[in-house]
Design a protein around this motif. Structure first.
Motif, mmCIF file in Angstrom:
data_model
loop_
_atom_site.group_PDB
_atom_site.id
_atom_site.type_symbol
_atom_site.label_atom_id
_atom_site.label_comp_id
_atom_site.label_asym_id
_atom_site.label_seq_id
_atom_site.Cartn_x
_atom_site.Cartn_y
_atom_site.Cartn_z
ATOM 1 N N ALA A 37 -70.025 -17.422 -52.742
ATOM 2 C CA ALA A 37 -68.696 -17.136 -53.294
ATOM 3 C C ALA A 37 -68.806 -16.424 -54.646
ATOM 4 C CB ALA A 37 -67.898 -18.430 -53.445
ATOM 5 N N ALA A 38 -69.895 -16.671 -55.358
ATOM 6 C CA ALA A 38 -70.091 -16.059 -56.672
ATOM 7 C C ALA A 38 -70.938 -14.789 -56.624
ATOM 8 C CB ALA A 38 -70.753 -17.067 -57.609
ATOM 9 N N ASN A 39 -71.531 -14.490 -55.469
ATOM 10 C CA ASN A 39 -72.438 -13.346 -55.350
ATOM 11 C C ASN A 39 -72.030 -12.501 -54.141
ATOM 12 O OD1 ASN A 39 -74.586 -11.631 -54.667
ATOM 13 N ND2 ASN A 39 -76.137 -13.078 -55.383
ATOM 14 N N PRO A 40 -71.331 -11.396 -54.380
ATOM 15 C CA PRO A 40 -70.848 -10.571 -53.261
ATOM 16 C C PRO A 40 -71.958 -10.090 -52.336
ATOM 17 C CG PRO A 40 -69.814 -9.876 -55.312
ATOM 18 C CD PRO A 40 -70.876 -10.874 -55.669
ATOM 19 N N GLY A 41 -73.138 -9.819 -52.858
ATOM 20 C CA GLY A 41 -74.248 -9.370 -52.013
ATOM 21 C C GLY A 41 -74.697 -10.450 -51.052
ATOM 22 N N LEU A 42 -74.800 -11.678 -51.544
ATOM 23 C CA LEU A 42 -75.168 -12.796 -50.683
ATOM 24 C C LEU A 42 -74.070 -13.055 -49.658
ATOM 25 C CD1 LEU A 42 -76.987 -15.161 -49.845
ATOM 26 C CD2 LEU A 42 -75.937 -16.505 -51.702
ATOM 27 N N LEU A 43 -72.817 -12.991 -50.079
ATOM 28 C CA LEU A 43 -71.716 -13.208 -49.150
ATOM 29 C C LEU A 43 -71.730 -12.165 -48.030
ATOM 30 C CD1 LEU A 43 -69.247 -14.826 -48.349
ATOM 31 C CD2 LEU A 43 -67.890 -13.381 -49.886
ATOM 32 N N ALA A 45 -74.383 -10.609 -46.884
ATOM 33 C CA ALA A 45 -75.520 -10.941 -46.010
ATOM 34 C C ALA A 45 -75.168 -12.099 -45.089
ATOM 35 C CB ALA A 45 -76.755 -11.270 -46.845
ATOM 36 N N VAL A 46 -74.501 -13.108 -45.628
ATOM 37 C CA VAL A 46 -74.109 -14.267 -44.813
ATOM 38 C C VAL A 46 -73.114 -13.831 -43.741
ATOM 39 C CG1 VAL A 46 -72.937 -16.514 -44.855
ATOM 40 C CG2 VAL A 46 -74.613 -15.950 -46.626
ATOM 41 N N ASP A 47 -72.171 -12.979 -44.098
ATOM 42 C CA ASP A 47 -71.205 -12.467 -43.116
ATOM 43 C C ASP A 47 -71.900 -11.690 -42.000
ATOM 44 O OD1 ASP A 47 -68.954 -13.586 -44.293
ATOM 45 O OD2 ASP A 47 -68.437 -11.774 -45.411
ATOM 46 N N GLN A 48 -72.901 -10.887 -42.357
ATOM 47 C CA GLN A 48 -73.648 -10.152 -41.341
ATOM 48 C C GLN A 48 -74.412 -11.102 -40.421
ATOM 49 O OE1 GLN A 48 -75.992 -7.431 -43.676
ATOM 50 N NE2 GLN A 48 -74.417 -5.852 -43.589
ATOM 51 N N HIS A 49 -74.998 -12.138 -40.989
ATOM 52 C CA HIS A 49 -75.699 -13.129 -40.168
ATOM 53 C C HIS A 49 -74.706 -13.861 -39.268
ATOM 54 C CE1 HIS A 49 -79.955 -13.212 -41.427
ATOM 55 N NE2 HIS A 49 -79.492 -12.708 -42.561
ATOM 56 N N ALA A 50 -73.530 -14.172 -39.802
ATOM 57 C CA ALA A 50 -72.516 -14.852 -38.991
ATOM 58 C C ALA A 50 -72.120 -13.984 -37.794
ATOM 59 C CB ALA A 50 -71.289 -15.188 -39.843
ATOM 60 N N ALA A 51 -71.999 -12.683 -38.004
ATOM 61 C CA ALA A 51 -71.679 -11.779 -36.899
ATOM 62 C C ALA A 51 -72.805 -11.782 -35.866
ATOM 63 C CB ALA A 51 -71.440 -10.367 -37.423
ATOM 64 N N GLY A 52 -74.045 -11.815 -36.338
ATOM 65 C CA GLY A 52 -75.186 -11.876 -35.427
ATOM 66 C C GLY A 52 -75.211 -13.157 -34.613
ATOM 67 N N ILE A 53 -74.844 -14.254 -35.244
ATOM 68 C CA ILE A 53 -74.800 -15.543 -34.537
ATOM 69 C C ILE A 53 -73.702 -15.517 -33.484
ATOM 70 C CG2 ILE A 53 -74.308 -18.009 -34.788
ATOM 71 C CD1 ILE A 53 -75.611 -17.735 -37.637
ATOM 72 N N ARG A 54 -72.536 -15.004 -33.859
ATOM 73 C CA ARG A 54 -71.440 -14.896 -32.879
ATOM 74 C C ARG A 54 -71.881 -14.071 -31.680
ATOM 75 N NH1 ARG A 54 -68.111 -14.920 -37.483
ATOM 76 N NH2 ARG A 54 -68.305 -12.665 -37.717
ATOM 77 N N ASP A 55 -72.589 -12.968 -31.943
ATOM 78 C CA ASP A 55 -73.100 -12.137 -30.840
ATOM 79 C C ASP A 55 -74.092 -12.923 -29.991
ATOM 80 O OD1 ASP A 55 -71.581 -9.974 -31.612
ATOM 81 O OD2 ASP A 55 -73.245 -8.912 -32.581
ATOM 82 N N SER A 56 -75.006 -13.636 -30.632
ATOM 83 C CA SER A 56 -76.017 -14.406 -29.899
ATOM 84 C C SER A 56 -75.401 -15.477 -29.016
ATOM 85 C CB SER A 56 -76.992 -15.082 -30.875
ATOM 86 O OG SER A 56 -77.761 -14.127 -31.544
ATOM 87 N N LEU A 101 -83.023 -19.038 -44.252
ATOM 88 C CA LEU A 101 -82.028 -19.774 -45.032
ATOM 89 C C LEU A 101 -80.668 -19.080 -44.997
ATOM 90 C CD1 LEU A 101 -84.094 -20.995 -48.100
ATOM 91 C CD2 LEU A 101 -83.105 -22.387 -46.275
ATOM 92 N N THR A 102 -80.683 -17.762 -45.039
ATOM 93 C CA THR A 102 -79.416 -17.020 -44.961
ATOM 94 C C THR A 102 -78.769 -17.222 -43.597
ATOM 95 O OG1 THR A 102 -80.322 -15.407 -46.511
ATOM 96 C CG2 THR A 102 -78.328 -14.782 -45.338
ATOM 97 N N ARG A 103 -79.576 -17.252 -42.542
ATOM 98 C CA ARG A 103 -79.052 -17.474 -41.187
ATOM 99 C C ARG A 103 -78.473 -18.879 -41.075
ATOM 100 N NH1 ARG A 103 -78.576 -13.176 -37.613
ATOM 101 N NH2 ARG A 103 -78.605 -13.906 -35.484
ATOM 102 N N LEU A 104 -79.185 -19.877 -41.602
ATOM 103 C CA LEU A 104 -78.680 -21.257 -41.562
ATOM 104 C C LEU A 104 -77.404 -21.389 -42.382
ATOM 105 C CD1 LEU A 104 -82.046 -23.219 -41.803
ATOM 106 C CD2 LEU A 104 -80.558 -23.020 -39.787
ATOM 107 N N LEU A 105 -77.330 -20.674 -43.479
ATOM 108 C CA LEU A 105 -76.114 -20.679 -44.284
ATOM 109 C C LEU A 105 -74.950 -20.089 -43.493
ATOM 110 C CD1 LEU A 105 -74.831 -21.381 -46.958
ATOM 111 C CD2 LEU A 105 -75.640 -19.186 -47.853
ATOM 112 N N ALA A 106 -75.225 -19.062 -42.702
ATOM 113 C CA ALA A 106 -74.182 -18.476 -41.854
ATOM 114 C C ALA A 106 -73.703 -19.477 -40.806
ATOM 115 C CB ALA A 106 -74.702 -17.204 -41.192
ATOM 116 N N VAL A 107 -74.615 -20.307 -40.287
ATOM 117 C CA VAL A 107 -74.205 -21.361 -39.353
ATOM 118 C C VAL A 107 -73.210 -22.291 -40.049
ATOM 119 C CG1 VAL A 107 -74.970 -23.398 -38.062
ATOM 120 C CG2 VAL A 107 -76.308 -21.290 -37.956
ATOM 121 N N CYS A 108 -73.512 -22.649 -41.296
ATOM 122 C CA CYS A 108 -72.602 -23.525 -42.049
ATOM 123 C C CYS A 108 -71.240 -22.869 -42.246
ATOM 124 C CB CYS A 108 -73.207 -23.864 -43.416
ATOM 125 S SG CYS A 108 -74.682 -24.886 -43.351
#
Length: 120
Positions: A37-43, A45-56, A101-108
């Motif tokens: 929430a405080a780091n747009p770059g990390l957010l 990356a997490v959004d991109q991982h979340a999209a990948g998880i949804r696809d998977s 860790l970024t992928r697991l964060l996207a799961v959360c």
């Protein structure tokens, strides 16, 4: 012939999946999502991982479920452990988080959107 009733009570699948996601959220989700929430770059990356998880998980054809996300997270951790990965022992430097860790964060993130009751 009668079989003795010596069954051990086991937790329900719902309890197990909620426990998996609660443990994951405690380990990485709470701090990681605050950092995102405080780091747009990390957010991003997490959004991109979340999209990948949804696809998977074929989230475009059927709704994501808490059980599917818990199973996905367990599979990630199991595969990573087989390749020598160990969870961080202390606080995570989210500015330098690895792929897993970024992928697991996207799961959360996805789980929180589905059912926030178990990820408080």
């Amino acid at each position: 012939m009668r079989v003795p009733n010596n069954r051990v009570a086991t937790p329900s699948a719902t309890v197990v999946t909620r426990s998996t996601l609660t443990t994951l959220t405690t380990a990485v989700g709470t701090a990681g999502l605050a950092a995102a929430a405080a780091n747009p770059g990390l957010l991003a990356a997490v959004d991109q991982h979340a999209a990948g998880i949804r696809d998977s998980l074929h989230g475009d054809r059927r709704p994501l479920t808490v059980a599917a996300l818990a199973g996905y997270a367990e599979g990630l951790r199991d595969a990573a452990s087989e390749h020598g990965w160990t969870p961080p022992a202390g606080p995570v430097d989210w500015a330098a988080a690895d792929w897993l860790l970024t992928r697991l964060l996207a799961v959360c993130l996805l789980a929180r959107a589905l059912d926030p009751r178990h990820l408080a």
